[in-house]
Scaffold this active site. Structure first.
Site, PDB file in Angstrom:
ATOM      1  N   LYS A   1       0.834  -1.196   0.000  1.00 12.83           N
ATOM      2  CA  LYS A   1       0.000   0.000   0.000  1.00 12.83           C
ATOM      3  C   LYS A   1       0.873   1.253   0.000  1.00 12.83           C
ATOM      4  O   LYS A   1       2.027   1.221   0.437  1.00 12.83           O
ATOM      5  CB  LYS A   1      -0.884   0.040   1.256  1.00 12.83           C
ATOM      6  CG  LYS A   1      -1.977  -1.004   1.322  1.00 12.83           C
ATOM      7  CD  LYS A   1      -2.724  -0.878   2.640  1.00 12.83           C
ATOM      8  CE  LYS A   1      -3.852  -1.891   2.737  1.00 12.83           C
ATOM      9  NZ  LYS A   1      -4.967  -1.567   1.810  1.00 12.83           N
TER      10      LYS A   1
ATOM     11  N   ASP B   1      -7.877  -2.850  10.180  1.00 13.56           N
ATOM     12  CA  ASP B   1      -8.393  -3.719   9.122  1.00 13.56           C
ATOM     13  C   ASP B   1      -8.995  -4.996   9.710  1.00 13.56           C
ATOM     14  O   ASP B   1      -9.488  -5.841   8.974  1.00 13.56           O
ATOM     15  CB  ASP B   1      -7.275  -4.055   8.127  1.00 13.56           C
ATOM     16  CG  ASP B   1      -7.812  -4.395   6.752  1.00 13.56           C
ATOM     17  OD1 ASP B   1      -8.890  -3.886   6.398  1.00 13.56           O
ATOM     18  OD2 ASP B   1      -7.160  -5.178   6.025  1.00 13.56           O
TER      19      ASP B   1
ATOM     20  N   ARG C   1     -10.778 -11.113   1.348  1.00 14.58           N
ATOM     21  CA  ARG C   1     -11.671 -12.111   0.736  1.00 14.58           C
ATOM     22  C   ARG C   1     -11.052 -13.512   0.802  1.00 14.58           C
ATOM     23  O   ARG C   1     -11.771 -14.512   0.806  1.00 14.58           O
ATOM     24  CB  ARG C   1     -11.996 -11.712  -0.702  1.00 14.58           C
ATOM     25  CG  ARG C   1     -10.831 -11.676  -1.646  1.00 14.58           C
ATOM     26  CD  ARG C   1     -11.075 -10.796  -2.858  1.00 14.58           C
ATOM     27  NE  ARG C   1     -11.080  -9.380  -2.491  1.00 14.58           N
ATOM     28  CZ  ARG C   1     -11.322  -8.396  -3.368  1.00 14.58           C
ATOM     29  NH1 ARG C   1     -11.568  -8.671  -4.636  1.00 14.58           N
ATOM     30  NH2 ARG C   1     -11.319  -7.143  -2.968  1.00 14.58           N
TER      31      ARG C   1
END
Length: 519
Positions: free
Chosen positions: A294, A305, A368
């Protein structure tokens, strides 16, 4: 103006508000406990030509021979959500904060998708408690304002602060209901707010303080008081490997911190055999992005997060404290996403628990992956419904901002239950699409069954992420809550200070409570 009626007006006060309160309290021999009072008054309408006090405020006004009403007439209109402090009105309360409420008949607003009355009470009470906190008042009695649960939520959410690591801390403030406030509803509001504050505490803490192991131990400690009704299992890396959770392990392998799969069982159903509600939360305790690193700007925010895991675990803690008659299982795959020589590389292919292969083209789309394995495991419990919560995509923040949590659901019934719950809590949700259009984008993969970022990585990112998760769902009642947009608060929600929000913990609790009482 008489010395007994000193109002909060900078032009006439020779002392600061804090110094005045200190001086007055000292004169009343209250050095150890500085007490304050929050009372409600309905916003003045032009056609009415006069203010209207709540029942508790009217009772207090009678005790002080109408002094409160007199001061209100002198000080002028008080706008909705604002507060005004009066000093020296009553010997037991050196500081009295009046807070302006909306019309008591406001109720549910379909345009805003919340109960405006409840939301206004939260905002107003929060404003009153904060101004008293600034005056270093350390004990506050709060007017229930017609809805003691909302008042308690506003008070405790508004007073929360994360200063555990600071040497100079703001004074701690205790709150209790004033006068005729209904105690049961007040206590329920306290538990709802404490649940959200627990999530805020976890999300705000630095990543070197809340590692996967520390997170799991914190939740275990919070649940220890509930005895046999709660079972906590902290699954090790060896167990994760035995389960074949290759997607989860692919994220954790770049970090020196070992992963933990946290499994919480709250057994509150009276019949015992009831199928459980499954809550699954993304638990990345720090997300650097992995090899797909990032940008450094604001990377520190990625300590939160694990907001999905924080809200899910806090909801289970709250359900236990409320003794809800329902079985809930909370699952939180906990790990860090870090770059190292062992980290997953863009283009690698990993295998999930259900045997599906995944081409990992972006290691920063890691949430995910860990949820995929957790969802597969969730189905082994024959759940009534499965709800997963995750700070999953920046695209959700772009789509909805901080106004609402995005919900992707394969069940109209489940969506309606979540929506109803959010109307009560004011912590809104909004339904997003689960079209096959998005599924085709994640199943069109060059090397594997699925691609973790989809065919068009910048288009419909929140929707393709939800479509990816659906590939690991067989339950007819499943919802994915993307909370990336509501992770933090600046000034959008007036009763939450700047920082991590802990949303939508109260909505999850309200949803579980409604499910518990409506078979």
């Amino acid at each position: 103006m008489s010395n007994m009626f000193i109002m909060r007006r900078a032009a006439v006060l020779p002392l600061s508000r804090t110094n005045f309160c200190r001086t007055f309290c000292s004169s009343q021999s209250l050095q150890m406990e500085r007490k304050g009072l929050v009372l409600g008054v309905f916003e003045k309408k032009e056609e009415e030509g006069i203010f209207r006090l709540t029942e508790a405020a009217e009772g207090f006004d009678r005790k002080v021979s109408g002094k409160l009403s007199e001061l209100l007439k002198i000080s002028g209109v008080l706008k909705k959500g604002k507060s005004r402090v009066f000093y020296g009105v009553h010997k037991d309360f050196p500081c009295v904060a009046l807070v302006a409420l909306d019309d008591v008949t406001a109720g549910v607003c379909r345009a805003e998708n919340w109960d405006s009355t409840k939301e206004n009470i939260r905002q107003a009470v929060s404003a009153g408690c904060r101004v008293l906190q600034d005056l270093e008042v350390n004990h506050v009695e709060v007017d229930g304002c017609g809805d003691p649960q909302a008042a308690a939520e506003g008070a405790l959410l508004g007073l929360f602060q994360y200063d555990q690591l600071k040497s100079k801390k703001k004074p701690k403030v205790t709150v209790q209901p004033h006068a005729s406030a209904e105690v049961t509803a007040w206590e329920r509001g306290v538990l709802y707010a404490e649940g959200q504050n627990l999530a805020r505490l976890l999300m705000e803490a630095p990543a070197n303080h809340i590692t996967p192991t520390a997170f799991a131990e914190t939740i275990e400690e919070r649940l220890a008081q509930y005895g046999d009704r709660v079972v906590v299992q902290k699954r090790s890396q060896a167990w994760i490997e035995e389960q074949g959770m290759g997607a989860f392990l692919s994220v954790s392998k770049g970090s020196e911190e070992p992963p933990v799969f946290l499994e919480l069982h709250y057994n509150g159903a009276l019949d015992g055999a009831q199928d459980p509600l499954l809550l699954v939360g993304k638990g990345v305790t720090f997300d650097s992005g992995g090899i797909s690193l990032k940008p450094s700007a604001s990377m520190d925010m990625m300590r939160a997060d694990m907001g999905g895991a924080a809200t899910v675990c806090a909801a289970v803690v709250t359900a236990a404290s409320l003794k809800l008659p329902i079985n809930i299982i909370g699952l939180a795959p906990l790990c860090e996403n870090m770059p190292s020589g062992k980290a997953t590389k863009p283009g690698d292919v990993v295998t999930a628990k259900n045997g599906k292969t995944i081409q990992v083209d972006n290691t920063d789309a890691e949430g995910r992956l860990i949820l995929a394995d957790a969802l597969c495991y969730a189905h082994t419990f024959n759940p009534r419904a499965v709800v997963n919560v995750a700070t999953l995509t920046g695209a959700m923040d772009v789509a909805l901002g901080s106004a609402a949590t995005g919900v992707f659901a394969n069940s109209d019934w489940l969506w309606e239950q979540l929506h109803k719950a959010s109307m009560v809590t004011g912590d809104r949700v909004w339904r997003m699409p689960l079209f096959q259009h998005y599924t085709r984008q994640v199943t069109d993969s060059q090397l594997a069954d699925l691609n973790n970022i989809g065919k068009y990585s910048r288009s419909g990112g929140a929707c393709t992420a939800a479509a990816f998760l659906r590939e690991f769902v067989t339950s007819p009642h499943w919802a994915h809550l993307d909370i990336a947009g509501v992770m933090t608060n600046k000034d959008e929600i007036p009763y939450l200070k700047k920082g991590m929000s802990g949303r939508p913990t109260r909505t999850l609790v309200e949803f579980a409570a409604a499910l518990a009482h409506n078979k």
